[in-house]
Design a protein around this motif. Structure first.
Motif, PDB file in Angstrom:
ATOM      1  N   UNK A 193       0.066  -1.037  -0.324  1.00  0.00           N
ATOM      2  CA  UNK A 193       0.052  -0.296  -0.652  1.00  0.00           C
ATOM      3  C   UNK A 193       0.813   1.467  -0.233  1.00  0.00           C
ATOM      4  N   UNK A 194       1.893   0.957   0.833  1.00  0.00           N
ATOM      5  CA  UNK A 194       3.285   2.423   0.749  1.00  0.00           C
ATOM      6  C   UNK A 194       3.418   2.701  -0.393  1.00  0.00           C
ATOM      7  N   UNK A 195       3.588   1.853  -0.835  1.00  0.00           N
ATOM      8  CA  UNK A 195       4.535   1.276  -2.379  1.00  0.00           C
ATOM      9  C   UNK A 195       3.708   2.654  -3.713  1.00  0.00           C
ATOM     10  N   UNK A 196       2.266   2.112  -3.427  1.00  0.00           N
ATOM     11  CA  UNK A 196       1.372   2.401  -4.541  1.00  0.00           C
ATOM     12  C   UNK A 196       0.600   3.716  -4.128  1.00  0.00           C
ATOM     13  N   UNK A 197       0.907   4.252  -3.239  1.00  0.00           N
ATOM     14  CA  UNK A 197       0.828   5.303  -2.538  1.00  0.00           C
ATOM     15  C   UNK A 197       1.581   6.311  -2.720  1.00  0.00           C
ATOM     16  N   UNK A 198       2.996   5.721  -2.483  1.00  0.00           N
ATOM     17  CA  UNK A 198       4.225   6.895  -2.589  1.00  0.00           C
ATOM     18  C   UNK A 198       4.153   7.443  -4.619  1.00  0.00           C
ATOM     19  N   UNK A 199       3.969   6.369  -4.995  1.00  0.00           N
ATOM     20  CA  UNK A 199       3.730   5.955  -6.574  1.00  0.00           C
ATOM     21  C   UNK A 199       2.953   7.262  -6.992  1.00  0.00           C
ATOM     22  N   UNK A 200       1.631   7.896  -6.442  1.00  0.00           N
ATOM     23  CA  UNK A 200       0.175   7.748  -6.927  1.00  0.00           C
ATOM     24  C   UNK A 200       0.926   9.233  -6.357  1.00  0.00           C
ATOM     25  N   UNK A 201       1.537   9.842  -5.533  1.00  0.00           N
ATOM     26  CA  UNK A 201       1.007  11.150  -4.464  1.00  0.00           C
ATOM     27  C   UNK A 201       0.907  12.359  -5.513  1.00  0.00           C
ATOM     28  N   UNK A 202       1.318  11.879  -7.132  1.00  0.00           N
ATOM     29  CA  UNK A 202       0.738  13.068  -8.207  1.00  0.00           C
ATOM     30  C   UNK A 202      -0.306  12.360  -8.547  1.00  0.00           C
ATOM     31  N   UNK A 203      -1.036  12.056  -8.985  1.00  0.00           N
ATOM     32  CA  UNK A 203      -2.389  11.672  -9.082  1.00  0.00           C
ATOM     33  C   UNK A 203      -2.535  12.063 -10.958  1.00  0.00           C
ATOM     34  N   UNK A 204      -2.417  13.328 -10.765  1.00  0.00           N
ATOM     35  CA  UNK A 204      -2.379  13.901 -12.343  1.00  0.00           C
ATOM     36  C   UNK A 204      -0.867  13.109 -13.391  1.00  0.00           C
ATOM     37  N   UNK A 205       0.286  13.475 -12.632  1.00  0.00           N
ATOM     38  CA  UNK A 205       1.636  12.699 -13.152  1.00  0.00           C
ATOM     39  C   UNK A 205       1.767  11.326 -12.922  1.00  0.00           C
ATOM     40  N   UNK A 206       1.483  10.081 -11.482  1.00  0.00           N
ATOM     41  CA  UNK A 206       1.201   9.263 -11.196  1.00  0.00           C
ATOM     42  C   UNK A 206       2.369   8.669 -11.678  1.00  0.00           C
ATOM     43  N   UNK A 207       2.677   7.503 -11.309  1.00  0.00           N
ATOM     44  CA  UNK A 207       3.993   6.923 -11.291  1.00  0.00           C
ATOM     45  C   UNK A 207       4.686   6.611 -12.486  1.00  0.00           C
ATOM     46  N   UNK A 208       5.433   6.159 -12.422  1.00  0.00           N
ATOM     47  CA  UNK A 208       6.875   6.388 -13.469  1.00  0.00           C
ATOM     48  C   UNK A 208       6.847   5.451 -14.312  1.00  0.00           C
ATOM     49  N   UNK A 209       6.092   3.979 -14.517  1.00  0.00           N
ATOM     50  CA  UNK A 209       5.630   2.748 -14.699  1.00  0.00           C
ATOM     51  C   UNK A 209       4.348   3.032 -15.597  1.00  0.00           C
ATOM     52  N   UNK A 210       3.805   4.658 -15.381  1.00  0.00           N
ATOM     53  CA  UNK A 210       2.074   4.349 -15.840  1.00  0.00           C
ATOM     54  C   UNK A 210       2.218   3.988 -16.848  1.00  0.00           C
ATOM     55  N   UNK A 211       0.605   3.435 -17.680  1.00  0.00           N
ATOM     56  CA  UNK A 211       0.056   3.123 -18.077  1.00  0.00           C
ATOM     57  C   UNK A 211      -0.192   4.498 -19.106  1.00  0.00           C
ATOM     58  N   UNK A 212      -0.411   4.646 -20.382  1.00  0.00           N
ATOM     59  CA  UNK A 212      -1.416   4.912 -21.544  1.00  0.00           C
ATOM     60  C   UNK A 212      -2.738   4.745 -21.248  1.00  0.00           C
ATOM     61  N   UNK A 213      -3.551   6.193 -20.786  1.00  0.00           N
ATOM     62  CA  UNK A 213      -4.526   6.092 -19.946  1.00  0.00           C
ATOM     63  C   UNK A 213      -5.294   5.509 -18.571  1.00  0.00           C
ATOM     64  N   UNK A 214      -3.801   5.368 -18.071  1.00  0.00           N
ATOM     65  CA  UNK A 214      -4.749   3.955 -16.624  1.00  0.00           C
ATOM     66  C   UNK A 214      -4.465   5.507 -15.148  1.00  0.00           C
ATOM     67  N   UNK A 215      -5.228   5.108 -14.591  1.00  0.00           N
ATOM     68  CA  UNK A 215      -6.065   6.373 -13.648  1.00  0.00           C
ATOM     69  C   UNK A 215      -5.675   5.883 -12.378  1.00  0.00           C
ATOM     70  N   UNK A 216      -5.041   6.256 -10.882  1.00  0.00           N
ATOM     71  CA  UNK A 216      -5.079   6.103  -9.842  1.00  0.00           C
ATOM     72  C   UNK A 216      -6.482   5.261 -10.004  1.00  0.00           C
TER      73      UNK A 216
END
Length: 227
Positions: A193-216
């Protein structure tokens, strides 16, 4: 200290250690692995914490050989057994005849076979090729890192233990089952949970491995009991 003295003492210590490595006392295996590590550390990596199991005189011989190998470096350790008549007595004592005259590397390869010390490359290759039928134990190996894919998970209704089954290897033909206790499950859940929450701390930018169209993911905003 003069390099010639270091080498003379180191060669004598090497002879003593090799004789011990071919005997059957409790420390012989550690001495054999130590010598094989010096012979070829990439194939036969040695855990230096094993030196704690070696008694005083043998420990000093190990240090003496290490000093020679590090500070003299005129030749590899097995070369000290190549075509050298001063080791004839050792070959007779160990019952290996004239093998020393054929090259010191044969001595060390024989030492590895005697103690069943597998080369690290072979261990890793065997683990990669392991193809065990589902439900049978997979072979154990000395370490290794494997990519895994989640196969399934399960639980016994009303109990908190959780089982996770993953498939390993390129062919996915080796299965590993993890049994998680309640405390382990909680720790793992909190970590994920901490890993995912930190990766999505900026909901607009998202994680570094974010896929096209992927939402928080919405589950990050819900309490675990609501999942």
């Amino acid at each position: 200290m003069d390099r010639d003295i270091i080498e003379t003492r180191g060669a004598a210590a090497l002879q003593r250690l090799f004789a011990v490595a071919n005997r059957d006392s409790g420390q012989c295996r550690y001495i054999a692995r130590f010598l094989l590590g010096l012979y070829n550390g990439q194939r036969f990596p040695f855990d230096f914490t094993d030196l704690r199991a070696i008694d005083g005189d043998l420990f000093e011989d190990c240090v003496t050989v290490l000093r020679m190998d590090a500070q003299v470096s005129r030749q590899e350790v097995h070369k000290y057994f190549d075509d050298d008549k001063k080791f004839e007595a050792l070959s007779k004592e160990l019952g290996i005849g004239d093998i020393i005259d054929e090259g010191g590397s044969k001595l060390f390869e024989g030492l590895a076979r005697r103690w069943g010390v597998e080369a690290a490359e072979k261990v890793r290759a065997d683990a990669k090729r392991a193809a065990q039928p589902v439900g049978t134990p997979a072979p154990l190996h000395e370490g290794g890192t494997f990519d895994a894919t989640l196969l399934t998970y399960g639980e016994a209704f009303g109990y908190r233990d959780v089982s996770v089954v993953a498939r390993l290897g390129e062919g996915g033909n080796t299965e590993v089952r993890l049994r998680l206790t309640p405390s382990d499950s909680e720790a793992l859940m909190q970590h994920i949970t901490r890993v995912h929450a930190f990766a999505w701390r900026n909901a607009e930018r998202g994680p570094l491995d974010k896929k096209p169209g992927e939402m928080r993911p919405a589950w990050l905003d819900r309490a675990p009991a609501q999942w």
